[in-house]
Write a protein that holds these residues in place. Structure first.
Motif, PDB file in Angstrom:
ATOM      1  N   THR A  50      42.047  11.471 -35.743  1.00  0.00           N
ATOM      2  CA  THR A  50      42.246  12.519 -34.745  1.00  0.00           C
ATOM      3  C   THR A  50      43.299  12.182 -33.705  1.00  0.00           C
ATOM      4  OG1 THR A  50      40.496  11.628 -33.335  1.00  0.00           O
ATOM      5  CG2 THR A  50      39.848  13.274 -34.972  1.00  0.00           C
ATOM      6  N   ASP A  51      43.874  10.985 -33.761  1.00  0.00           N
ATOM      7  CA  ASP A  51      44.898  10.641 -32.765  1.00  0.00           C
ATOM      8  C   ASP A  51      46.159  11.465 -33.013  1.00  0.00           C
ATOM      9  OD1 ASP A  51      47.018   8.491 -34.221  1.00  0.00           O
ATOM     10  OD2 ASP A  51      45.023   8.648 -35.142  1.00  0.00           O
ATOM     11  N   ILE A  52      46.910  11.711 -31.952  1.00  0.00           N
ATOM     12  CA  ILE A  52      48.068  12.590 -32.030  1.00  0.00           C
ATOM     13  C   ILE A  52      49.146  12.015 -32.943  1.00  0.00           C
ATOM     14  CG2 ILE A  52      49.985  13.533 -30.670  1.00  0.00           C
ATOM     15  CD1 ILE A  52      47.979  14.039 -28.427  1.00  0.00           C
ATOM     16  N   ALA A  53      49.328  10.697 -32.951  1.00  0.00           N
ATOM     17  CA  ALA A  53      50.349  10.095 -33.809  1.00  0.00           C
ATOM     18  C   ALA A  53      50.058  10.348 -35.280  1.00  0.00           C
ATOM     19  CB  ALA A  53      50.453   8.597 -33.531  1.00  0.00           C
ATOM     20  N   SER A  54      48.806  10.210 -35.689  1.00  0.00           N
ATOM     21  CA  SER A  54      48.459  10.483 -37.083  1.00  0.00           C
ATOM     22  C   SER A  54      48.695  11.951 -37.424  1.00  0.00           C
ATOM     23  CB  SER A  54      46.988  10.136 -37.339  1.00  0.00           C
ATOM     24  OG  SER A  54      46.770   8.744 -37.258  1.00  0.00           O
ATOM     25  N   MET A  55      48.316  12.825 -36.517  1.00  0.00           N
ATOM     26  CA  MET A  55      48.469  14.253 -36.757  1.00  0.00           C
ATOM     27  C   MET A  55      49.943  14.633 -36.890  1.00  0.00           C
ATOM     28  SD  MET A  55      47.268  17.275 -34.179  1.00  0.00           S
ATOM     29  CE  MET A  55      48.408  16.721 -32.900  1.00  0.00           C
ATOM     30  N   THR A  56      50.759  14.242 -35.926  1.00  0.00           N
ATOM     31  CA  THR A  56      52.160  14.658 -35.941  1.00  0.00           C
ATOM     32  C   THR A  56      52.949  13.984 -37.061  1.00  0.00           C
ATOM     33  OG1 THR A  56      52.704  12.986 -34.268  1.00  0.00           O
ATOM     34  CG2 THR A  56      52.180  15.207 -33.483  1.00  0.00           C
ATOM     35  N   SER A  57      52.455  12.867 -37.584  1.00  0.00           N
ATOM     36  CA  SER A  57      53.145  12.212 -38.692  1.00  0.00           C
ATOM     37  C   SER A  57      53.168  13.085 -39.938  1.00  0.00           C
ATOM     38  CB  SER A  57      52.487  10.866 -39.015  1.00  0.00           C
ATOM     39  OG  SER A  57      51.229  11.041 -39.663  1.00  0.00           O
ATOM     40  N   MET A  58      52.261  14.052 -40.012  1.00  0.00           N
ATOM     41  CA  MET A  58      52.179  14.920 -41.187  1.00  0.00           C
ATOM     42  C   MET A  58      53.050  16.160 -41.057  1.00  0.00           C
ATOM     43  SD  MET A  58      48.113  14.698 -42.146  1.00  0.00           S
ATOM     44  CE  MET A  58      47.510  15.280 -40.547  1.00  0.00           C
ATOM     45  N   TRP A  59      53.459  16.497 -39.845  1.00  0.00           N
ATOM     46  CA  TRP A  59      54.218  17.728 -39.624  1.00  0.00           C
ATOM     47  C   TRP A  59      55.634  17.555 -40.166  1.00  0.00           C
ATOM     48  CZ3 TRP A  59      52.631  18.921 -33.866  1.00  0.00           C
ATOM     49  CH2 TRP A  59      51.251  19.153 -33.822  1.00  0.00           C
ATOM     50  N   GLY A  60      55.982  18.378 -41.081  1.00  0.00           N
ATOM     51  CA  GLY A  60      57.284  18.255 -41.706  1.00  0.00           C
ATOM     52  C   GLY A  60      57.307  17.335 -42.901  1.00  0.00           C
ATOM     53  N   ASP A  61      56.206  16.675 -43.219  1.00  0.00           N
ATOM     54  CA  ASP A  61      56.118  15.828 -44.407  1.00  0.00           C
ATOM     55  C   ASP A  61      55.886  16.742 -45.613  1.00  0.00           C
ATOM     56  OD1 ASP A  61      55.357  14.188 -46.504  1.00  0.00           O
ATOM     57  OD2 ASP A  61      54.108  12.868 -45.288  1.00  0.00           O
ATOM     58  N   PRO A  62      56.849  16.842 -46.538  1.00  0.00           N
ATOM     59  CA  PRO A  62      56.719  17.811 -47.631  1.00  0.00           C
ATOM     60  C   PRO A  62      55.607  17.488 -48.616  1.00  0.00           C
ATOM     61  CG  PRO A  62      58.638  16.414 -47.969  1.00  0.00           C
ATOM     62  CD  PRO A  62      58.119  16.102 -46.593  1.00  0.00           C
ATOM     63  N   THR A  63      55.026  16.305 -48.537  1.00  0.00           N
ATOM     64  CA  THR A  63      53.897  16.013 -49.427  1.00  0.00           C
ATOM     65  C   THR A  63      52.618  16.688 -48.945  1.00  0.00           C
ATOM     66  OG1 THR A  63      53.285  13.963 -48.268  1.00  0.00           O
ATOM     67  CG2 THR A  63      54.915  13.793 -50.039  1.00  0.00           C
ATOM     68  N   VAL A  64      52.563  17.073 -47.668  1.00  0.00           N
ATOM     69  CA  VAL A  64      51.349  17.721 -47.146  1.00  0.00           C
ATOM     70  C   VAL A  64      51.630  19.036 -46.426  1.00  0.00           C
ATOM     71  CG1 VAL A  64      49.931  15.637 -46.995  1.00  0.00           C
ATOM     72  CG2 VAL A  64      51.424  16.249 -45.086  1.00  0.00           C
ATOM     73  N   ASN A  96      46.491  20.567 -38.733  1.00  0.00           N
ATOM     74  CA  ASN A  96      46.753  21.245 -37.466  1.00  0.00           C
ATOM     75  C   ASN A  96      46.326  20.396 -36.269  1.00  0.00           C
ATOM     76  OD1 ASN A  96      43.959  21.508 -37.254  1.00  0.00           O
ATOM     77  ND2 ASN A  96      43.928  23.717 -37.594  1.00  0.00           N
ATOM     78  N   ALA A  97      46.462  20.975 -35.083  1.00  0.00           N
ATOM     79  CA  ALA A  97      46.177  20.248 -33.843  1.00  0.00           C
ATOM     80  C   ALA A  97      44.697  20.256 -33.476  1.00  0.00           C
ATOM     81  CB  ALA A  97      46.998  20.828 -32.693  1.00  0.00           C
ATOM     82  N   LEU A 312      54.080  11.819 -10.476  1.00  0.00           N
ATOM     83  CA  LEU A 312      54.186  10.724  -9.512  1.00  0.00           C
ATOM     84  C   LEU A 312      53.173   9.627  -9.785  1.00  0.00           C
ATOM     85  CD1 LEU A 312      54.715  12.801  -6.233  1.00  0.00           C
ATOM     86  CD2 LEU A 312      56.446  11.816  -7.775  1.00  0.00           C
ATOM     87  N   ARG A 313      52.268   9.870 -10.732  1.00  0.00           N
ATOM     88  CA  ARG A 313      51.284   8.859 -11.106  1.00  0.00           C
ATOM     89  C   ARG A 313      51.269   8.702 -12.618  1.00  0.00           C
ATOM     90  NH1 ARG A 313      45.818  10.474  -7.658  1.00  0.00           N
ATOM     91  NH2 ARG A 313      46.713  10.276  -5.554  1.00  0.00           N
ATOM     92  N   ASP A 314      50.870   7.533 -13.059  1.00  0.00           N
ATOM     93  CA  ASP A 314      50.673   7.333 -14.485  1.00  0.00           C
ATOM     94  C   ASP A 314      49.505   8.199 -14.957  1.00  0.00           C
ATOM     95  OD1 ASP A 314      52.722   5.507 -14.754  1.00  0.00           O
ATOM     96  OD2 ASP A 314      51.430   3.777 -14.357  1.00  0.00           O
ATOM     97  N   LEU A 315      49.620   8.689 -16.188  1.00  0.00           N
ATOM     98  CA  LEU A 315      48.589   9.559 -16.749  1.00  0.00           C
ATOM     99  C   LEU A 315      48.150   9.025 -18.102  1.00  0.00           C
ATOM    100  CD1 LEU A 315      50.312  12.983 -15.958  1.00  0.00           C
ATOM    101  CD2 LEU A 315      48.364  11.981 -14.748  1.00  0.00           C
ATOM    102  N   ALA A 316      46.857   9.085 -18.348  1.00  0.00           N
ATOM    103  CA  ALA A 316      46.329   8.638 -19.635  1.00  0.00           C
ATOM    104  C   ALA A 316      46.843   9.542 -20.742  1.00  0.00           C
ATOM    105  CB  ALA A 316      44.804   8.645 -19.617  1.00  0.00           C
ATOM    106  N   PHE A 317      47.164   8.931 -21.895  1.00  0.00           N
ATOM    107  CA  PHE A 317      47.652   9.714 -23.024  1.00  0.00           C
ATOM    108  C   PHE A 317      46.514  10.574 -23.561  1.00  0.00           C
ATOM    109  CE2 PHE A 317      49.257  10.416 -27.385  1.00  0.00           C
ATOM    110  CZ  PHE A 317      50.545  10.836 -27.067  1.00  0.00           C
ATOM    111  N   PRO A 318      46.786  11.835 -23.915  1.00  0.00           N
ATOM    112  CA  PRO A 318      45.701  12.757 -24.293  1.00  0.00           C
ATOM    113  C   PRO A 318      45.141  12.452 -25.681  1.00  0.00           C
ATOM    114  CG  PRO A 318      47.814  13.823 -24.571  1.00  0.00           C
ATOM    115  CD  PRO A 318      48.091  12.511 -23.897  1.00  0.00           C
TER     116      PRO A 318
END
Length: 516
Positions: A50-64, A96-97, A312-318
């Motif tokens: 469910t992490d965003i990096a895993s999800m976005t790695s599939m976007w545009g990948d023609p195998t999926v 999807n997201a 102006l402050r650091d924010l945790a990654f969503p």
């Protein structure tokens, strides 16, 4: 007609709708079901993380994902827009997201107003409830024992909590516990809900609906099987032709064929089968069986872009691509209509690279929730392996530009509240120097892109341009239904996944009722 093999039902597409239709037919009948999926299996790890990096790695990948790209869009300064769609078991729900949004109750009442009996909000609410296992507060509007896990957002960032507070400063309702899929969607800020398990795994329609019955001998799932036409005999759907590898196959359907290939592939399959606008079919040498001018017409999609700020402050990654949101009307005179503007919001810089800066940021992403613009899906050729021509006609209605310009100005009003005073840095995009409508509209046209929600190309209705009736039966053809996002007469206010699942739930009931 003789077939090498036959099933009671053949479902074309194992995506958001197809998995649901197949599961419910198996739940309620003794029938055999074949599901044809052009893509592959959903066994890669990134599908289930469910992490965003895993999800976005599939976007545009023609195998999926299918590499759809729109025709050049004049109202987007001549740009083409990438519009990938899921190409594996689970379809879009596997890539999807993972945001769960039902739509506004007025959306479904409007479908009913257009003559589609049985599709009012009160009619479809039981199907939403049936499909879900909601892990938030119980209510009359939520389901608790369905296959699909839906969870509230667990850990919002400081910026997203500021978004909720800012909306309240401007007079909106809402808060961290507001259920926008409950009694009221509009005019209340909220945290988005997600299709994932309490154990933090993606909940696709494949894992939720299909996997529990994979050992049922009545279910057959063929992956790598691209449907090329619905086999018709005397105006009746009797089977499906498909290719797998280099081989061509024809399989029989003794009860019904159910097309669940999505808003881009479903009209293409109908047209290849001789069902569609006669002139369009003739242009590609396809014999017309049923002249249905509405096939491939009425394409609608959501557009979005970023209004970004330095933090102006650091924010945790969503943990979700968008943490917070709100639905609003941009015109005061339409209180009986669904809201036309939606926001995604989160602690990321969601803008083109030329606007990005080092360090933390947050972004308001205005979304055109109820577009007036309409487009088309048409055949590129008679070759079933060619992707169709997709022309959404983005922003051809000037009213849509007005909504998105208001999306910029409302974002600026929200960020200027005291709730954002500790976080608010420089406006990165479009930039505080842009203030008049012409310049803001120019930014919209250069930046807007799809939210990947195409719908409407086989719409249900009772008029000349309708493709299916209110029972999702294809006009002029017996034993052939379409059950996916393509049947929506108008797009829902919000992400379309949940409504597509609802359509499939209701379709299964209609099919079972027809079987007696």
């Amino acid at each position: 007609m003789d077939f090498a093999s036959s099933y009671d039902y053949v479902v074309v597409g194992a995506g958001a709708a197809g998995c649901v239709v197949a599961r419910r037919l198996l739940d309620r009948t003794d029938a055999s079901v074949l599901v044809l999926e052009a893509g592959g299996t959903d066994d890669r790890d990134s599908v289930h993380h469910t992490d965003i990096a895993s999800m976005t790695s599939m976007w545009g990948d023609p195998t999926v994902t299918w590499p759809y790209e729109t025709a050049a869009q004049p109202a987007l300064n001549g740009r083409t827009v990438h519009l990938p769609q899921g190409r594996l078991v689970g379809g879009g729900t596997s890539v999807n997201a993972m945001m769960y949004v039902r739509g506004n109750r007025r959306d479904f009442d409007h479908w009913n107003f257009l003559g589609n009996e049985g599709w009012s909000y009160e009619d479809v609410l039981p199907y939403f409830r049936r499909s879900e296992n909601y892990h938030g507060a119980s209510s009359l509007y939520r389901g608790a024992d369905g296959p699909l896990d839906v969870v509230p957002y667990p850990a919002p960032s400081e910026a997203s909590l500021a978004f909720l507070d800012a909306a309240r400063e401007l007079g909106f309702d809402g808060g961290a516990d507001w259920d926008y899929n409950g009694e009221r969607q509009e005019n209340a800020a909220f945290l988005y809900q997600s299709t994932r398990t309490p154990g933090d795994r993606r909940a696709s329609t494949a894992t939720a609906f299909l996997d529990p019955l994979r050992d049922d001998p009545r279910l057959t799932v063929h992956t790598g099987a691209t449907a090329t036409r619905v086999v018709l005999s005397g105006g009746v759907a009797v089977g499906v032709e498909y290719v797998a590898g280099d081989a061509r196959h024809v399989v029989g359907a003794t009860s019904e064929v159910v097309v669940c290939a999505g808003a881009l592939a479903s009209p293409k399959l109908l047209m290849l089968s001789g069902i569609g606008p006669a002139a369009e079919l003739a242009r590609h040498g396809v014999d017309t069986v049923v002249d249905l001018p509405g096939v491939g017409r009425n394409l609608q999609d959501h557009l979005l872009f970023g209004v970004a700020y330095q933090s102006l402050r650091d924010l945790a990654f969503p943990q979700l691509l968008s943490e917070a949101g709100i639905f609003v009307h941009t015109r005061e005179g339409l209180p009986a209509a669904s809201p036309d503007l939606q926001y995604f919001f989160g602690p990321v810089q969601f803008v083109d690279d030329r606007y990005r800066v080092d360090g933390p940021g947050f972004t308001f992403a205005p979304i055109l929730a109820r577009p007036h613009s309409r487009g088309t899906v048409s055949l590129r050729s008679a070759d079933p392996l060619d992707l169709p021509v997709v022309d959404p006609g983005y922003l051809t209605a000037e009213a849509d530009v007005d909504v998105l310009v208001r999306g910029i100005t409302l974002a600026r009003e929200l960020v200027e509240t005291s709730a954002f005073s500790a976080l608010r840095g420089r406006e990165l995009a479009p930039g505080g120097h842009l203030t008049d409508r012409k310049d803001l509209a120019g930014y919209v046209r250069e930046s807007a892109s799809t939210v990947w929600h195409p719908v409407g190309t086989c719409r249900m209705g009772a008029d000349r341009d309708a493709v299916v009736d209110a029972r999702l039966r294809t006009v002029g053809v017996d034993r052939l239904r379409v059950a996916d996002a393509s049947v929506m007469p108008t797009i829902t206010a919000g992400n379309t996944n949940a409504a597509t699942i609802m359509i499939a739930e209701k379709a299964a009931d209609l099919i079972v009722e027809a079987a007696g």
